[in-house]
Design a protein around this motif. Structure first.
Motif, PDB file in Angstrom:
ATOM      1  N   ARG A 205       8.890   8.257  -1.144  1.00 15.39           N
ATOM      2  CA  ARG A 205       7.637   9.016  -1.201  1.00 15.39           C
ATOM      3  C   ARG A 205       7.698  10.297  -0.376  1.00 15.39           C
ATOM      4  O   ARG A 205       6.910  11.225  -0.607  1.00 15.39           O
ATOM      5  N   ARG A 215       2.802  14.609  -5.709  1.00 13.16           N
ATOM      6  CA  ARG A 215       2.981  13.469  -4.824  1.00 13.16           C
ATOM      7  C   ARG A 215       3.415  12.257  -5.648  1.00 13.16           C
ATOM      8  O   ARG A 215       3.117  12.154  -6.846  1.00 13.16           O
ATOM      9  N   MET A 216       4.130  11.347  -5.009  1.00 13.82           N
ATOM     10  CA  MET A 216       4.563  10.129  -5.673  1.00 13.82           C
ATOM     11  C   MET A 216       3.435   9.115  -5.572  1.00 13.82           C
ATOM     12  O   MET A 216       3.081   8.660  -4.488  1.00 13.82           O
ATOM     13  N   SER A 219       5.664   3.811  -6.206  1.00  7.34           N
ATOM     14  CA  SER A 219       7.080   3.624  -5.836  1.00  7.34           C
ATOM     15  C   SER A 219       7.306   2.138  -5.603  1.00  7.34           C
ATOM     16  O   SER A 219       7.098   1.626  -4.509  1.00  7.34           O
ATOM     17  N   TRP A 233       4.557  10.091 -10.569  1.00 11.75           N
ATOM     18  CA  TRP A 233       4.074  11.245  -9.815  1.00 11.75           C
ATOM     19  C   TRP A 233       2.766  11.742 -10.429  1.00 11.75           C
ATOM     20  O   TRP A 233       2.510  11.558 -11.620  1.00 11.75           O
TER      21      TRP A 233
END
Length: 325
Positions: A205, A215-216, A219, A233
């Motif tokens: 991240r 931004r992720m 995950s 994302w």
């Protein structure tokens, strides 16, 4: 690329590969006679070699295995016939089973490796001698010419050293054929940390983000062979774009050297790729190599046209700043 020619002679029953290098013959000799250096290029992309034994003396034997992204294993053995340092050596190369015994029906080949000085550096002449036309045709049909060319063309990174080969060049893309591309990037940091950065969801991240403004959002990684992963994302407020993600399966895990996984764009019917990641450390720097297999050239070109390589470079820069540095 070092390889200048690969020619088969059906009358002499030989295949001759010639490659030129910008270093002296002693340096090339060292790469071929040190198993740790040799295994970095003896297997072609997607089939890296591991030498499990290496008795470098007349009458001695070396054993190696090459493992594909799908987990298939090909094993071989060299019997050293003659050694004349640093000018050359001769081996008998055989396909062997897990116990090191020759596989019935598979040919054994005599191979000579000759190293000579040139004005620019050194030349390797590698001649493979076959017992029959059938054996030559069998190995050719198995992709021996293409495999040998791709394997030897990996030697530059070994001979020059990682920093000379890759430092300051950013993320590099090589198109190997219609289905395969190779992406390389030198990271100034230890392999163990670079490996963690590719598997630890919290670290992912922090760096695997592409351009600024994203931004992720997901995950999830089950970091075992056969495990699944999902990453996604989304744009930050004020950034244009639509959320997207990938999912897949980890096919092979050899910590901290190699990870092979499938990759599919979540929620689409787009083709799945196979991503073969390998890490090699030298003097505190780590060379990241990603071999990607596409179903065809059209898919390859469509993916590359998205700016994928530029996005990877921005992510690798972030890795060096916030994870490794």
């Amino acid at each position: 690329m070092p390889v200048t020619s690969v020619e088969s002679d059906t009358e002499a029953l030989t295949m001759t590969l010639v490659a030129d290098f910008r270093v002296g013959p002693e340096r090339v000799w060292a790469a071929f006679t040190d198993p740790r250096q040799l295994e970095r290029f003896w297997g072609p992309p997607g089939w890296p070699a591991t030498f499990t034994s290496f008795a470098f003396e007349a009458g001695g034997r070396a054993r190696y295995e090459m493992r594909s992204a799908g987990g298939e294993v090909a094993r071989g053995s060299w019997r050293f016939v003659d050694i004349e340092a640093p000018r050359g050596f001769e081996v008998v190369d055989s396909f062997v089973d897990e116990e090191g015994e020759a596989i019935p029906g598979m040919p054994s080949m005599r191979m000579t490796f000759a190293f000579e000085a040139t004005e620019a550096g050194a030349r390797l002449t590698n001649v493979t001698y076959f017992d029959s036309l059938e054996a030559l045709e069998q190995l050719t049909a198995m992709g021996a010419v293409e495999g040998a060319t791709l394997a030897m063309n990996q030697l530059d990174a070994v001979l020059q050293g990682l920093r000379e080969f890759a430092q300051g060049k950013g993320t590099q893309l090589e198109i190997l054929d219609d289905q395969h591309v190779r992406i390389t990037r030198l990271i100034e940091g230890p392999r163990a940390l670079v490996w963690r950065a590719h598997l630890d969801p919290d670290l992912m991240r922090r760096w695997m983000l592409g351009p600024d403004g994203w931004r992720m959002s997901v995950s999830e990684v089950d970091g075992v062979e056969g495990g699944r992963y999902r990453i996604a994302w989304e744009p930050e407020p004020g950034t244009e774009g639509e959320a997207f993600g990938f999912d897949g399966e980890i096919l092979l895990l050899d910590e901290p050297r190699r990870m092979v996984q499938t990759e599919h764009m979540t929620g689409t019917d787009l083709p799945t790729t196979v991503n073969d990641l390998s890490l090699y450390e030298e003097d505190g720097a780590t060379l990241v190599t990603l071999l990607i297999e596409y179903p065809d050239a059209a898919t390859r070109d469509a993916v590359l046209a998205t700016g994928m390589v530029d996005g990877m470079e921005e992510s690798f820069q972030r890795m060096e700043r916030v994870v490794v540095g």
